[in-house]
Write a protein that holds these residues in place. Sequence first.
Motif, short mmCIF file in Angstrom:
data_model
loop_
_atom_site.label_atom_id
_atom_site.label_comp_id
_atom_site.label_asym_id
_atom_site.label_seq_id
_atom_site.Cartn_x
_atom_site.Cartn_y
_atom_site.Cartn_z
N UNK A 773 -45.36 -31.76 40.95
CA UNK A 773 -44.63 -31.77 39.94
C UNK A 773 -43.30 -31.94 41.14
N UNK A 774 -42.98 -30.50 41.25
CA UNK A 774 -42.23 -30.07 42.65
C UNK A 774 -41.72 -31.26 43.37
N UNK A 775 -43.09 -31.29 44.55
CA UNK A 775 -42.45 -32.35 45.39
C UNK A 775 -42.32 -33.96 44.60
N UNK A 803 -56.94 -38.25 31.48
CA UNK A 803 -55.73 -39.27 32.53
C UNK A 803 -54.97 -39.92 32.47
N UNK A 804 -55.61 -40.29 32.10
CA UNK A 804 -54.53 -41.76 32.17
C UNK A 804 -54.19 -41.80 31.57
N UNK A 805 -54.13 -41.78 30.38
CA UNK A 805 -52.32 -41.23 28.78
C UNK A 805 -51.75 -40.40 29.63
N UNK A 810 -46.74 -38.88 32.07
CA UNK A 810 -46.02 -37.94 33.14
C UNK A 810 -45.00 -38.94 33.95
N UNK A 811 -45.23 -40.25 34.33
CA UNK A 811 -44.07 -41.04 34.80
C UNK A 811 -43.54 -41.11 34.08
#
Length: 878
Positions: A773-775, A803-805, A810-811
């Motif tokens: 997530x940092x990158x 995973x998809x959810x 996250x996006x």
Amino acid sequence: MPNAHGDSAGTGTATADTPEPPDGGQASAQARADELRFRLYTAVVLTVGVLAAGAVSTWLPFTGSVHLWWIGPLLAAAFLGAEQLGVNVDVRSGISWTISFTEIPLVIGLLVAPFEVVLTAHVVAGVTTLLARRVTGRVLYNAGAFLLEVTSAFAVAGLVRQILGGADQMPWIAALAGTLTAPLASTLLAMAAVRVLRRRMRVNTVLRLAGRILVVGFVNASVGLTGYLVISNTPEAWPIVLAVSLGLAALYWAYSDLLREQRDMEALTDVSLMVARSGQQAAARPAGRADDVDGGVDIEEWTTLAERIRDQLAAARIVLRLRLDPDESMRTVVVGDDLPTALPVDDPLLRLRGSHVRHLRLTETHPDVRTALLDRGAHEALVVPLRSASQLLGVLEAHDRLSRWRGFGKYDVQLLGTMASHLATSLDNRRLLATLRHDAYHDPLTGLLNRPGFRQVATDPLRENEHSVVLRVDLDVLSTVSDALGYAWADRMLMAAGGRMRDTLGPDVPLARLEGASFAALLVDCDADGAHETAQRLRTQLSAPYPVDRLTVEANAVVGYAATTARENADGVDVDSFLQRADMAVRATRSGEEVRAYVPSMGQIFLRRFQMVTQFRQAIEQGQVSVHYQPKVALPGKQVLGVEALVRWQHPEFGRVNPDEFVPAVEAAGLVGVLTSFVLDTALDRVRRWLDEGLRISVAVNLSVRNLADTEFPAQVADALKRFDVPGELLTLELTESGVMADPERALPILRGLAELGIELAVDDFGTGYSSLAYLRQLPVDQVKIDKSFVFGMGTDLGDLAVVRSIVELGHSLGLTVVAEGVEEDVARDQLEAMGCDVAQGYLISRPLSEERLQAWLTARTVRSPAPASEAVLMLLT
């Protein structure tokens, strides 16, 4: 007069400092046999001499006056003085002649003294000279030779006197004939000694030496006879006779120096050429063969060299001790008499400082050196260390000069010093050449062979053995270790891997490090089953964890191998071809199958790949390569937002080629720039025509990790946008997650440059890589694309659904647009829509279409929105 001395056979042996030589017993037996024969010969010479002296004494009884007692000591002194001015001619095969002025006192003795007086004076003078110069090895033989020289001289003179009828006195012609007989007798004895010692001398050499000896003897005898006759008739003329004699002595002395210089120059040239040829032969040997003095060729070379030095110095023994490799012990070559005992490792002669010659004698040396001479059975020795700078290369020793009159002199010291200097220089050059050659054929890190060295070593075994196998091993963890721990630790892993391979395969198997973490080995007389078993065992050893500092690095190895065939052996073998085959087998390995044998079909696969790479530019120019487009629609509105540009190749020979096959090959060949430019220009041209039709449809182009390493790439994209007059927001560049994460620090400036153009950036195949997530927060990306493998499994696998959810959430939390690829069912589309996924792409919507079919698809399945033409969009029909 020429005096000859014979010695034992010059047998060459080579030993290490501690063990006995393999052929030492045979050499010792031969030396003992030679010594026994010479002792028998000495007994014969001495016996014959005594008997002959008795016979001549009876035939020519003493008739002189007792008042002439001083003649004996005077003759002895004359013989001693004549020997001091001798000219030494050292002949090979252990024989030396001393040309002296003894003919002068001998011819005078024949004229004025009885046989017994002359005989006694000559023997006393000769033996005294030998003992004074510590030449004690052949005293009895030389005593017999002295007896026969004088006896033969008086016998011939007596016969000539009787023939001429001069019974009361000896005429000068009889004295001259007797005097010339003495050197001939000495020469015959020397030739007999050569035969006894099983030496060989050419007949022309013997005749040439005998002729020279007779000439010198005739001159000496003539001078002595002339001087006697002049002084006897004109006593006041003795100063003139003395001056002439001194002039003759000076002439002989100059001749002696000239002859010695000539011989020394020849010897120095021979020694230098021998060492140079030895270095050239060593350089011509195959890589991987050790330059060991115990090797068959080397021992002959060094023995020949030592024999040449021994012949020049007329020494009883030459000991040549060499350290050709800094890591090995001192090696020893012995020529001449055998050493009584093996030389110790802590020999005091190895501790001599400097590089000058030492003349060591038993009567005047340090106790340690005296002990060393006694261990060698030598009365005197010339010793010179061989050095390069401060490094000891070896030691050269010459023991006991073979001369009945003298030991080693200053000329011998000078000659040996010059020889040693040349030898040390040549040895240093040889070692330097060996080092350079070793470096040229060996890997400096592991010490194994490199590719040229492996090629040289493996060529002959591959040709000579029908069943041979070339192994290639690749470690696939090296780059990870280099990135995480640094190159020093990666080097340590390589050295450890090389050691494991050597321990597994044994010391006799040719083993090489080719490049990086790739190794190669040659198995001789090995069938397919044995090769597979060895490869499995090797892979197991190399895949074991490597302790690095306080860490333990897990490693993996893959092995490929290629075997020879009888036909290939007959046609000739190319090592590089077999390495290439083994490399093909390595690249054909898959997960769970880390050992593969080469089969001809692999060659066809790689040949096809090679043809595709070489024909790719031409294929673009000829229109074989095209761009297909796969639509992407918004969820839930179903607007057609854009398309993804996908490259296709219709090959005239191979038919339709899968992008998964040719794209990696093109990328590996460095042609990815050509491919990217072609797709980018084609896609932007399509967008420009859509804009001209009043449609705003964006296009997505996939990038390679190599594009992210090209600092000029943002400028190239900007130029393409300008040429086609396309806004940056209608172009999306997709990058794989693994490509971005390969070197994020290097990719970040490139991505920022592209983002400044207004281009959309998307991370493709998200969820399959190792991004953090940092990158991800630092990268200027606008979209994430969920990998199709998770979308396929949503309907049956709760884990994939989770995973998809998670990716969607996250996006969105990062403000990114989420695209799902691989949507093939209505259920998947509905699930994605319920999760809030933004865009869908997949076969449910459309397969990738050519430009013509895409136009038909858009016409048949979409409707233009009622918005103004500048903002018109396409809606997917339900």
